[in-house]
Design a protein around this motif. Sequence first.
Motif, mmCIF file in Angstrom:
data_model
loop_
_atom_site.group_PDB
_atom_site.id
_atom_site.type_symbol
_atom_site.label_atom_id
_atom_site.label_comp_id
_atom_site.label_asym_id
_atom_site.label_seq_id
_atom_site.Cartn_x
_atom_site.Cartn_y
_atom_site.Cartn_z
ATOM 1 N N ALA A 321 0.842 -1.197 0.000
ATOM 2 C CA ALA A 321 0.000 0.000 0.000
ATOM 3 C C ALA A 321 0.878 1.249 0.000
ATOM 4 C CB ALA A 321 -0.924 0.000 1.213
ATOM 5 N N GLN A 322 0.328 2.331 -0.504
ATOM 6 C CA GLN A 322 1.081 3.585 -0.560
ATOM 7 C C GLN A 322 1.507 4.010 0.846
ATOM 8 O OE1 GLN A 322 -0.989 6.788 -2.478
ATOM 9 N NE2 GLN A 322 0.769 8.168 -2.438
ATOM 10 N N GLY A 323 2.767 4.312 0.992
ATOM 11 C CA GLY A 323 3.290 4.738 2.289
ATOM 12 C C GLY A 323 3.754 3.605 3.177
ATOM 13 N N SER A 324 3.525 2.354 2.768
ATOM 14 C CA SER A 324 3.939 1.222 3.598
ATOM 15 C C SER A 324 5.445 1.073 3.579
ATOM 16 C CB SER A 324 3.294 -0.068 3.086
ATOM 17 O OG SER A 324 3.838 -1.200 3.755
ATOM 18 N N PRO A 325 6.061 0.819 4.739
ATOM 19 C CA PRO A 325 7.475 0.439 4.715
ATOM 20 C C PRO A 325 7.601 -0.903 4.002
ATOM 21 C CG PRO A 325 6.548 0.012 6.876
ATOM 22 C CD PRO A 325 5.486 0.734 6.094
ATOM 23 N N MET A 326 8.779 -1.252 3.591
ATOM 24 C CA MET A 326 8.949 -2.537 2.922
ATOM 25 C C MET A 326 10.387 -3.008 3.064
ATOM 26 S SD MET A 326 8.919 -1.512 -1.131
ATOM 27 C CE MET A 326 7.520 -0.395 -0.966
ATOM 28 N N PRO A 327 10.565 -4.332 3.080
ATOM 29 C CA PRO A 327 11.929 -4.860 3.178
ATOM 30 C C PRO A 327 12.658 -4.749 1.846
ATOM 31 C CG PRO A 327 10.374 -6.656 2.915
ATOM 32 C CD PRO A 327 9.553 -5.390 3.017
ATOM 33 N N GLU A 328 13.964 -4.891 1.917
ATOM 34 C CA GLU A 328 14.727 -5.099 0.701
ATOM 35 C C GLU A 328 14.299 -6.432 0.084
ATOM 36 O OE1 GLU A 328 16.985 -3.448 -0.988
ATOM 37 O OE2 GLU A 328 17.296 -1.717 0.342
ATOM 38 N N ILE A 329 14.701 -6.672 -1.146
ATOM 39 C CA ILE A 329 14.453 -7.988 -1.725
ATOM 40 C C ILE A 329 15.350 -8.990 -1.005
ATOM 41 C CG2 ILE A 329 14.732 -9.406 -3.784
ATOM 42 C CD1 ILE A 329 13.783 -7.104 -5.439
ATOM 43 N N LEU A 330 14.723 -9.890 -0.264
ATOM 44 C CA LEU A 330 15.454 -10.848 0.561
ATOM 45 C C LEU A 330 15.568 -12.166 -0.191
ATOM 46 C CD1 LEU A 330 13.777 -10.048 3.993
ATOM 47 C CD2 LEU A 330 15.999 -9.267 3.144
ATOM 48 N N VAL A 331 16.783 -12.618 -0.370
ATOM 49 C CA VAL A 331 17.065 -13.855 -1.079
ATOM 50 C C VAL A 331 17.351 -14.949 -0.058
ATOM 51 C CG1 VAL A 331 18.528 -14.948 -2.815
ATOM 52 C CG2 VAL A 331 17.990 -12.510 -2.987
ATOM 53 N N ALA A 332 16.817 -16.144 -0.305
ATOM 54 C CA ALA A 332 16.991 -17.283 0.608
ATOM 55 C C ALA A 332 16.414 -16.988 1.982
ATOM 56 C CB ALA A 332 18.458 -17.690 0.700
ATOM 57 N N CYS A 333 15.266 -16.292 1.999
ATOM 58 C CA CYS A 333 14.541 -16.051 3.245
ATOM 59 C C CYS A 333 13.570 -17.208 3.483
ATOM 60 C CB CYS A 333 13.778 -14.729 3.168
ATOM 61 S SG CYS A 333 12.576 -14.654 1.801
ATOM 62 N N ALA A 334 12.900 -17.186 4.631
ATOM 63 C CA ALA A 334 11.881 -18.190 4.955
ATOM 64 C C ALA A 334 10.568 -17.472 5.225
ATOM 65 C CB ALA A 334 12.297 -19.013 6.166
ATOM 66 N N MET A 350 21.077 -10.334 0.911
ATOM 67 C CA MET A 350 20.892 -9.336 -0.146
ATOM 68 C C MET A 350 22.160 -9.256 -0.979
ATOM 69 S SD MET A 350 19.068 -6.596 2.411
ATOM 70 C CE MET A 350 20.071 -7.167 3.798
ATOM 71 N N PRO A 351 22.361 -10.194 -1.893
ATOM 72 C CA PRO A 351 23.600 -10.172 -2.679
ATOM 73 C C PRO A 351 23.771 -8.889 -3.486
ATOM 74 C CG PRO A 351 22.000 -11.736 -3.589
ATOM 75 C CD PRO A 351 21.495 -11.319 -2.258
ATOM 76 N N HIS A 352 22.653 -8.220 -3.808
ATOM 77 C CA HIS A 352 22.771 -6.963 -4.553
ATOM 78 C C HIS A 352 23.367 -5.851 -3.698
ATOM 79 C CE1 HIS A 352 18.837 -7.016 -2.550
ATOM 80 N NE2 HIS A 352 18.903 -5.706 -2.517
ATOM 81 N N LYS A 353 23.402 -6.033 -2.377
ATOM 82 C CA LYS A 353 24.055 -5.074 -1.488
ATOM 83 C C LYS A 353 25.532 -5.405 -1.278
ATOM 84 C CE LYS A 353 20.474 -2.507 -0.277
ATOM 85 N NZ LYS A 353 20.430 -1.054 -0.577
ATOM 86 N N LEU A 354 25.906 -6.612 -1.638
ATOM 87 C CA LEU A 354 27.283 -7.038 -1.405
ATOM 88 C C LEU A 354 28.231 -6.479 -2.463
ATOM 89 C CD1 LEU A 354 29.285 -8.828 0.168
ATOM 90 C CD2 LEU A 354 28.609 -10.722 -1.312
ATOM 91 N N GLY A 355 27.787 -6.489 -3.711
ATOM 92 C CA GLY A 355 28.667 -6.033 -4.782
ATOM 93 C C GLY A 355 29.769 -7.035 -5.055
ATOM 94 N N VAL A 356 30.830 -6.579 -5.648
ATOM 95 C CA VAL A 356 31.946 -7.447 -5.991
ATOM 96 C C VAL A 356 32.862 -7.594 -4.771
ATOM 97 C CG1 VAL A 356 33.941 -7.776 -7.489
ATOM 98 C CG2 VAL A 356 31.832 -6.776 -8.397
ATOM 99 N N VAL A 357 33.143 -8.831 -4.390
ATOM 100 C CA VAL A 357 34.036 -9.089 -3.264
ATOM 101 C C VAL A 357 35.469 -9.066 -3.767
ATOM 102 C CG1 VAL A 357 34.704 -10.755 -1.488
ATOM 103 C CG2 VAL A 357 32.290 -10.492 -2.117
ATOM 104 N N PRO A 358 36.328 -8.231 -3.187
ATOM 105 C CA PRO A 358 37.724 -8.142 -3.648
ATOM 106 C C PRO A 358 38.438 -9.485 -3.531
ATOM 107 C CG PRO A 358 37.177 -6.326 -2.168
ATOM 108 C CD PRO A 358 36.034 -7.283 -2.099
ATOM 109 N N PRO A 359 39.406 -9.756 -4.399
ATOM 110 C CA PRO A 359 40.178 -11.001 -4.311
ATOM 111 C C PRO A 359 40.813 -11.159 -2.927
ATOM 112 C CG PRO A 359 40.657 -9.855 -6.370
ATOM 113 C CD PRO A 359 39.824 -8.905 -5.534
ATOM 114 N N GLY A 360 40.721 -12.362 -2.392
ATOM 115 C CA GLY A 360 41.285 -12.634 -1.079
ATOM 116 C C GLY A 360 40.375 -12.271 0.066
#
Length: 429
Positions: A321-334, A350-360
């Motif tokens: 609904a308009q004005g409702s808070p909402m979660p991020e897109i949660l992956v592998a949630c229950a 939220m892999p989209h929040k992780l971005g590219v993990v630096p080598p090592g």
Amino acid sequence: RRCSSKCLRGNIMEGSWRELHGGDGNPLWAGQSPHLLRLTGAAQSKALAAEDAGGICYILGLAGGYYAEEFGGAHLHPLRDAVVLEWVGGSEGVQAIYAVRQHGEVHPCLHGAAKAELPGGDFLFFGGGNPERSWETVTCLKVNPLLQASPPDRAAVASLLCQDTETNTGGWTGVLQPDGSLAVMAPDPRQLPVCWEEVSAEQHPGPRHGLHACIHPETEDFVIFGGRGDATSPGCRNDLWALQGACGGCSRRRPHWRQVTAASGEPPPPKVWYGAVLTTRGQWVITGGSQWQFEDSGLTDRGVCWVLTLASWRWSSVQPAQGSPMPEILVACAASEVEVDQILVLGGCMPHKLGVVPPGDTAFRHSLRCYAALTRPWRFDLQTQQWALEGATALPVDVSDPGDTMLRSHLAVLRVPSGERPACEASSR
């Protein structure tokens, strides 16, 4: 990537978490994407049952898998650990933990497999795997009637479970023949806690993992949606399939798959590792999940709950609904239905929040910004279309290292009566 073996108990009404088992001693290897199955009682009474509050039920825990590399995703190691938990309603909680063997034609990979409970109390599984290799195998997990009885005979169940683990033969026995030779006899399924049987089915949706299933309340079809293929058929899907003829103990007639192309309405976008729950109204609700991308682009259904009305095979989307808070897109949630039309969403990443993990580097170092804590679950009202962020506590006195323990994805969730109130007012955990 860490995989926790801790067993937690949350009270929905009180918003609190307790630790039931810390993984000490002989650890419970749950791994990633484990399964929790309530064995006791009729299937129709397990979802929101308050009448057995304070009673006894048995829960089967099946381990998923784990990734040995630091970041995870390429080399999956399936686990075969299985335990039965004896649950007593009220403040008692788990009273006993039994290790059990997995007999028969064990499902090849439970990590990312879809499952649903058949009307007779057995369970059907499909698929599982990872992006390198997935399966399209269908198996039926048959449960011993002693574990299904309500109320159960605790002494008989204890004898059954202890007998299963005390022998080193896995139930196989030697029989002396009249000519003096020794023959080997397979285990008697009636003497086993659980036993797997592979289900031969015509046609196949193709190998895939990271999906869910439900049983159609009218036709008893085994219904699956989406998931992701492997290296032989890569990519995420948003197709709908139904397996017919697999109920009734997997023995009526040869089951066969059919793609449900006649489903009306707009389906969810292709996705893997979404959350799903079959509601008391016969609606299959899907939330979260993505194509496991590491950027925000392409994520178009934040806050949306997708609903499949099974009676009419019709898709619909419930927008916030308009004005409702909402979660991020949660992956592998229950997801779990805690009241009629009230969906609780727990954990996820939220892999989209992780971005590219630096080598090592490792993804775990960045978990605070890319994981949803169990102490901050979301609740969605399908009628008012409002999201609400719930609060929960996990004190160190009850949960050691709550900061670590509360961050998790690919988790298993199961509802059981709390039994701390009269039956007419019993809450659930």
